[in-house]
Design an enzyme around this catalytic site. Structure first.
Site, PDB file in Angstrom:
ATOM      1  CG  HIS A  93      -1.938   0.963   1.370  1.00  0.00           C
ATOM      2  ND1 HIS A  93      -1.703   2.268   1.710  1.00  0.00           N
ATOM      3  CD2 HIS A  93      -3.277   0.845   1.198  1.00  0.00           C
ATOM      4  CE1 HIS A  93      -2.862   2.929   1.738  1.00  0.00           C
ATOM      5  NE2 HIS A  93      -3.832   2.088   1.430  1.00  0.00           N
TER       6      HIS A  93
ATOM      7  CG  ASP B 167       0.549  -2.474   6.141  1.00  0.00           C
ATOM      8  OD1 ASP B 167      -0.377  -2.486   6.977  1.00  0.00           O
ATOM      9  OD2 ASP B 167       0.437  -1.952   5.017  1.00  0.00           O
TER      10      ASP B 167
ATOM     11  CD  GLN C 120      -6.788  -4.396   4.513  1.00  0.00           C
ATOM     12  OE1 GLN C 120      -7.766  -4.961   4.980  1.00  0.00           O
ATOM     13  NE2 GLN C 120      -6.841  -3.153   4.066  1.00  0.00           N
TER      14      GLN C 120
ATOM     15  CE  LYS D 169      -7.244  -0.099   6.369  1.00  0.00           C
ATOM     16  NZ  LYS D 169      -8.013   0.554   5.315  1.00  0.00           N
TER      17      LYS D 169
ATOM     18  CB  CYS E 219      -3.762   3.394  -1.565  1.00  0.00           C
ATOM     19  SG  CYS E 219      -4.953   4.694  -1.280  1.00  0.00           S
TER      20      CYS E 219
END
Lengths: 134, 416
Positions: free
Chosen positions: B130, B207, B210, B233, B373
């Site tokens: 991302h 990261d 998600q 999220k 993104c």
């Protein structure tokens, strides 16, 4: 608000008029919509204050590309003075369908690039970008 | 060793009742929300925890000596403990509240990065990041004169791990990669990749924007150095995110932003820093949002993260099977077994924006369209944009069926 993908819009999307580039344009501009990546470039050949030839190239959704194709037909042969006057209502009239708020940037991308090309060629006042923020 | 007790499985149908927004209409049709990868919806428990805080407890934290300020501080710090337990951090002081994943990554890039990355140093990233896990490292590399190398992505949307191993031989200082791709849904083999990076002497930033919302994530089992994610999220509010870090690294790092709350003593010319985690939390924090995040963690714990993962794998497998039958539809990324609840696709010559407009207007289905993104990844697949449907604990097969119905409607409108 329901957008209605009329047949003529799909036709302009799939068979864009005046698509490509000019060998020796005397007005040119390009821009993209950073949110969706739609791209558009316009070449103009202006002779004796008339838009003699126009070509555009781009990629994007049916609304942005059909609007560019229709705009190119609209300005071909017109005087610079008339083209300078073209505004958002002219684009909406030619699209002939309601455009939802999220898609107005798509519809007006080509108009913005057209005015920028004239401004860069010194044929109209540079547009105020704040106008986009309403 | 304790065994983790999974709560009894709740059906997605049942879970939906907790989300008020899922009963609203759009264009006169029931909302079908398939954009949880961008941001999830919120259960009543989260909304109420935040409004109750504002109604009964709000005051600034860490300074008031009066009752409600102490209560607010206790509530916020309790939320930190909940988050720490949720990711199995050893200590809650390793959980730093930021605005979002992006700020967490920037914090590491500025604080750790500018102190440790020197000219010629190598940072390894991947081709599926991302922009938030790419641009901060570009900025750091440009300023420090460091190099960036990228693990390429295969046609199936997986990382090319043989190239990763070669890059590790060049002794990078840092490896930063996504646990789960927000475009392809690919779940990367984080544990193995982290172990390999450590063996090569590199630190790892994961990261987890998600992954933390969608599957069990254990920072000690992963042995990860930095982990970043966002509350919004994972059923929580916007405006708050988390940076987890190993304690010795966080202790050694200089502050990111200066201001109130992050100091111990302040003189006119110099100051000394507060302890972890407050050293990295300058200014009045997002108190209600921290409390909302704590409520989201409670809610997810009650569902059970194994159950959440299982449900999303089931719904993703079902969705891939169904949408694949739509003529002209192409799915990008790996098979259902190697991905989370995300499906990126294109349909014939219909631009994803037109597709998203049609789905919204004709059947009330909210999907994402664009480059998500992740422009370098889009270019890797020769695409300007894709349409993306994504799923969460409240997604049901009816939602997928409505998506498929909308895709057929789009084919009809575009005369395909």
């Amino acid at each position: 608000m329901s957008m209605d993908y009329r047949e003529y819009i799909l036709d302009h999307y799939r068979n864009p008029r005046n698509y490509g580039t000019l060998a020796h344009p005397n007005a040119h501009a390009e821009d993209s919509n950073p949110l969706c990546g739609d791209q558009l470039a316009i070449d103009l050949l202006i002779e004796e204050d008339l838009v003699k030839e126009v070509r555009f190239q781009g990629r994007g959704c049916a609304i942005s590309q059909a609007a560019a194709s229709m705009l190119s037909e609209m300005i071909e042969g017109k005087s610079v003075e008339e083209v300078v006057q073209l505004g958002k209502d002219d684009v909406l009239d030619s699209l002939g369908i309601p455009i939802s708020p999220a898609r107005t940037k798509c519809a007006f991308l080509s108009l913005r690039v057209l005015h920028r090309s004239l401004a860069l060629a010194g044929l109209e006042k540079p547009i105020d970008n704040d106008e986009e923020d309403q | 060793m304790t065994t983790v007790q999974q709560p009894a499985t709740r059906s997605a149908d049942d879970i939906r009742g907790d989300f008020p927004i899922l009963s609203r209409l759009v264009h006169g049709k029931p909302l079908v929300y398939l954009d949880s990868t961008a941001s999830s919806q919120k259960p009543v428990a989260v909304i109420e925890a935040m409004s109750q805080y504002y109604e009964t407890t709000h005051a600034n934290v860490h300074r008031g000596v009066y009752e409600i300020s102490e209560e607010a501080t206790a509530k916020m710090e309790r939320a930190r403990v909940k988050v720490a337990r949720f990711i199995n951090a050893r200590q809650s002081k390793q959980v730093i509240f930021t605005r979002n994943t992006t700020e967490s990554i920037n914090l590491v890039a500025y604080s750790w990065g500018y102190a440790n990355i020197k000219a010629g140093d190598l940072i390894v990233l991947t081709g599926m990041e991302h922009h938030s896990n790419l641009v901060p490292w570009q900025m750091l590399a440009q300023r420090a004169g460091a190099r960036l190398e990228f693990v390429p992505v295969t046609d199936d949307g997986l990382l090319q791990l043989d190239v990763y191993e070669q890059l590790l031989q060049q002794q990078p200082r840092l490896v930063a990669f996504t646990h789960m791709s927000n475009v392809l849904g690919t779940v990367n083999p984080a544990q193995e990749m982290i172990a390999q990076a450590h063996a090569a002497g590199a630190l790892v930033l994961l990261d987890a924007a998600q992954s933390v919302p969608h599957m069990p994530v254990d920072v000690q089992a992963l042995d990860v150095d930095f982990l970043c994610f966002s509350a919004h999220k994972m059923l929580g509010p916007t405006g708050i995110g988390v940076l987890y870090g190993k304690r010795d690294l966080l202790e050694a790092m200089p502050p990111f932003m200066g201001g109130g709350d992050m100091i111990r003593t302040v003189g006119l010319r110099e100051s000394t820093w507060n302890d972890l985690p407050w050293k990295f939390e300058a200014g009045t924090p997002a108190i209600a949002e921290a409390i909302g995040l704590g409520a989201a963690v409670d809610y997810l714990n009650a569902i059970g993260m194994e159950n959440a993962r299982q449900h999303e794998q089931n719904i993703t497998a079902y969705a891939m099977e169904q949408v694949q039958q739509v003529p002209g539809l192409i799915i990008y990324g790996p098979g259902a077994a190697r991905r989370g609840g995300v499906i990126s696709f294109t349909l014939g010559d219909i631009h994803p924006h037109d597709l998203a407009s049609i789905l919204d207007q004709e059947v009330g289905v909210a999907i994402r369209a664009g480059h998500h993104c992740a422009q370098p990844l889009m270019e890797r697949f020769g695409l300007a944009a894709t349409a993306r449907a994504s799923f969460y604990v409240y997604t049901i097969t009816d939602d997928v069926d409505m998506l498929v119905k909308g895709l057929h409607k789009a084919l009809e409108i575009f005369k395909l």
